[in-house]
Design an enzyme around this catalytic site. Structure first.
Site, PDB file in Angstrom:
ATOM      1  N   ASP A  10       0.834  -1.209   0.000  1.00  0.00           N
ATOM      2  CA  ASP A  10       0.000   0.000   0.000  1.00  0.00           C
ATOM      3  C   ASP A  10       0.869   1.259   0.000  1.00  0.00           C
ATOM      4  O   ASP A  10       1.986   1.239   0.490  1.00  0.00           O
ATOM      5  CB  ASP A  10      -0.948   0.017   1.215  1.00  0.00           C
ATOM      6  CG  ASP A  10      -0.223  -0.148   2.544  1.00  0.00           C
ATOM      7  OD1 ASP A  10       0.644  -1.036   2.653  1.00  0.00           O
ATOM      8  OD2 ASP A  10      -0.504   0.618   3.486  1.00  0.00           O
ATOM      9  N   GLU A  12       0.018  -1.340   5.780  1.00  0.00           N
ATOM     10  CA  GLU A  12       1.085  -0.847   6.661  1.00  0.00           C
ATOM     11  C   GLU A  12       0.885   0.625   6.982  1.00  0.00           C
ATOM     12  O   GLU A  12       1.058   1.061   8.120  1.00  0.00           O
ATOM     13  CB  GLU A  12       2.457  -1.068   6.013  1.00  0.00           C
ATOM     14  CG  GLU A  12       3.648  -0.845   6.952  1.00  0.00           C
ATOM     15  CD  GLU A  12       4.097   0.615   7.121  1.00  0.00           C
ATOM     16  OE1 GLU A  12       4.759   0.926   8.114  1.00  0.00           O
ATOM     17  OE2 GLU A  12       3.738   1.454   6.256  1.00  0.00           O
ATOM     18  N   GLU A  57      12.150  -0.971   4.164  1.00  0.00           N
ATOM     19  CA  GLU A  57      11.529   0.368   4.132  1.00  0.00           C
ATOM     20  C   GLU A  57      12.593   1.376   3.691  1.00  0.00           C
ATOM     21  O   GLU A  57      13.792   1.079   3.721  1.00  0.00           O
ATOM     22  CB  GLU A  57      11.014   0.718   5.546  1.00  0.00           C
ATOM     23  CG  GLU A  57       9.758  -0.033   5.964  1.00  0.00           C
ATOM     24  CD  GLU A  57       8.476   0.701   5.585  1.00  0.00           C
ATOM     25  OE1 GLU A  57       8.541   1.687   4.808  1.00  0.00           O
ATOM     26  OE2 GLU A  57       7.404   0.274   6.051  1.00  0.00           O
TER      27      GLU A  57
END
Lengths: 424, 424
Positions: free
Chosen positions: B103, B168, B192
């Protein structure tokens, strides 16, 4: 004169219930901006019954819209007319304008109201509802004063020009239209909610919008961005200092008892779209008060300079300047010398009715008095029965006793100002 | 081992263009909340081609929704599945989870973007678009690392568990669902956007909403009201002081270079309805950072106490207390000792590929690492090729060289961590 005064007082005393009912009728109609017609229809019918000469028209046109004092973002006035209703005098006396606005501000959060906002409920001598104080109560005081004179068979020398105007709450286009239509007089009374005080001077005001630019970033690394909310805080601080500086200069004794003679009100602030992002834009909207002794333009320039100084001092704002706009409402300040004959006349009648002298102050807000005096060259006193503190607030109400007293004082003032004709 | 490493490195070098093309494909699909399915379909097809064992399911159900770490206001997950794709090992080695979310956050004001937000344009070695950095680039690094191992015919002892999760950005329901479905491992990497730094500790965070009550009045007599905006200023000042106090306590050397280790971000403020009225309500929304060494609960209690202290000191707030709500997103903090074998292994491979040691810090934001470690009992390192500063911002992009290097480091780490099987 004593005879006429006695008849008028007596008639007003006997018709108090009718005054309250008329106010109730007006309050029960929602006359927020764009919805003035149904309330105005009640006023028109009342004036027709009184036999006044009616002038009903939809405002607009180039002369109005290109006038420097015109300030209005309304697209259409269709279907919501202005009204001027004249009680023609026999000639020889001074004329008077009795001006009241028929529009009211929105009700706000309905859950804060104890009664339905357009209820007109009467309890313990108070009548509740949006517009009761600001200023349908004042309008009823005017109408009852005129009816008392007419019903008791008195003829006047000077003209009484009753005006029920739209658009006061958004900048005065209704009164400006009446002035441009040719209505002027030797004096004017506007019964805005003054707590029965007299306001020979009126604060002007105007709306502003400040746009603050920041830089977006993830909230977890907020030091990579520049928060438009944080920058807004220093803007607000500057505006607070500006308000302090401007008010320190106000030395007119009429403002003596007013905590902040010309306030800068911050009414709205909107910023950000996402809790965990640094907001990159903030918009602050508010209202700047203008002293009776200064012009709209000089007040605007002072705020422009204040924000420019702030931008010069702040590295970020230097590169991302604040944007200042003057939008929406603007109300001219008004000023009348305190020893004007109209003040003197009103004061004497106030003492006659209330048994004590009135408080004479400067008004804490702009009224249509600014336009009536600066554009219409008509001396204006703002004096009315409504309660300043509850105007625009939830649970707006008026004390009916004050309405009756104001009506009495205004009626007696009309008799003296316009003079009673020999045909009476 | 050198042989395998050489093959993997060589394969990755030769397939850089394919990696960039895969990222472009993923970025061109808008996978904002509720729209994850089309991007997830590309990932699923990729994993199918790699011969991985697929587990595709729509998250939900009582076990998930009643879990204390569940924090989600989404009504339905239908049609937007979670994916876990397993490369089964021969047995005997350590297992590893490779976790990435699919997402992305909304694009914000499109006019701030130089290219269309979902363009995937490549220019000067950078690939542009929402999600390129946060974190589809990281996901591609994982997929290419796995493909390099598979394509060069290497068999591993331990399992590699690839997870492409939803939600997330709004609180981690996707990773929590994977944990509750039974996926655990001896270690996990979450790529990330860390600027190629390693984050053994991750800041947690949560959203708050503070409602400030004022008292309406006309702006011209603003002293009769209480401005909710003015009261908000002292609330914001208190939050700024709270942020200062909380960050002064953070002494962990991993936070040494981070200007504000656990920020309190004020992301939204809304107040007022009318420029010339005193606003009677203000709503402030933001994100509070949580240190890896504290719990969500203790951080919440600290803000509650801060606001309570403010209310105790302010006469108005004493009678009209602030309302504090914890709503929307909440991300658990995560913590791993810096000498954990997974950190050591990653560090060695980082030096092997980059020729210099990695920067090891604490992450400036919460990640799904909090849930993986606290609920899933899996040691987590957050390490990835994206650029921290452009995540959630306009013109989000990634440096492709970093993506290739991260893929290389992760592939080599997998070889050492899971060990190469004799059947290779």
């Amino acid at each position: 004169m004593e005879k006429y005064e006695h008849h008028v007082k007596q008639w007003l005393k006997e018709n108090r219930a009718r005054a309250a009912r008329l106010l109730q009728l007006l309050v029960r109609e929602n006359s927020t901006r764009g919805n003035e017609s149904s309330t105005q229809a009640i006023v028109i019918e009342k004036c027709r019954q009184l036999g006044l000469t009616l002038d009903i028209w939809e405002i607009g046109g180039d002369e109005l819209k290109s006038h420097p004092a015109y300030c209005c973002d309304r697209q259409s006035f269709d279907g919501n007319p202005n009204l001027v209703a004249v009680l023609k005098g026999d000639g020889g006396g001074k004329s008077i304008i009795l001006n009241g606005h028929i529009d009211v501000v929105p009700v706000g959060d309905e859950s804060n109201w104890d009664y339905e906002p357009f209820s007109g409920v009467v309890e313990c001598g108070k009548l509740y509802g949006r517009g009761s104080t600001d200023m349908k109560g004042g309008n009823v005081a005017l109408l009852m004063a005129m009816e008392a004179i007419i019903a008791t068979g008195i003829k006047l020398k000077g003209d009484v020009i009753f005006q029920s105007v739209i658009e006061e709450e958004s900048g005065g286009a209704g009164t400006l239209a009446a002035v441009l239509r040719g209505y002027q007089a030797d004096g004017a009374i506007i019964p805005e909610p003054t707590n029965m005080k007299m306001f020979p001077k009126q604060q002007g005001s105007m709306w502003f919008r400040i746009t603050v630019t920041g830089k977006a970033a993830h909230g977890g690394t907020r030091y990579e961005g520049v928060s438009a909310i944080e920058k807004s805080l220093i803007v607000i601080k500057s505006l607070q200092q500006l308000e302090k500086d401007r008010n320190a200069r106000v030395t007119d004794p009429l403002f003596k008892k007013i905590p902040i003679p010309i306030p800068i009100n911050i009414g709205k602030m909107m910023s950000g779209e996402w809790p965990s992002s640094v907001p990159d834009t903030a918009v602050i909207e508010g209202r700047m008060g203008v002293s009776p002794d200064e012009s709209i333009q000089s007040a605007q320039m002072e705020m422009e300079k204040c924000l420019q100084d702030l931008c010069d001092q702040d590295e970020w704002l230097k590169r991302h300047p604040l944007k200042l706009e003057w939008f929406g409402g603007r109300w001219q300040p008004g000023s009348l010398e305190t020893n004007h004959p109209l003040i003197n006349e009103l004061t004497k009648r106030f003492i006659e009715v209330k048994g004590e002298p009135p408080v004479i102050e400067a008004s804490p807000w702009g009224t249509d008095g600014g336009i009536l005096s600066t554009v219409g060259h008509t001396p204006v006193v703002v004096f009315g029965p409504g309660i300043t503190a509850v105007a625009h607030d939830a649970n707006e109400h008026i004390i009916l006793e004050d309405l009756f007293a104001a009506s009495n004082i205004i009626a007696l003032t009309i008799l003296r100002w316009c003079e009673v004709a020999e045909s009476s």
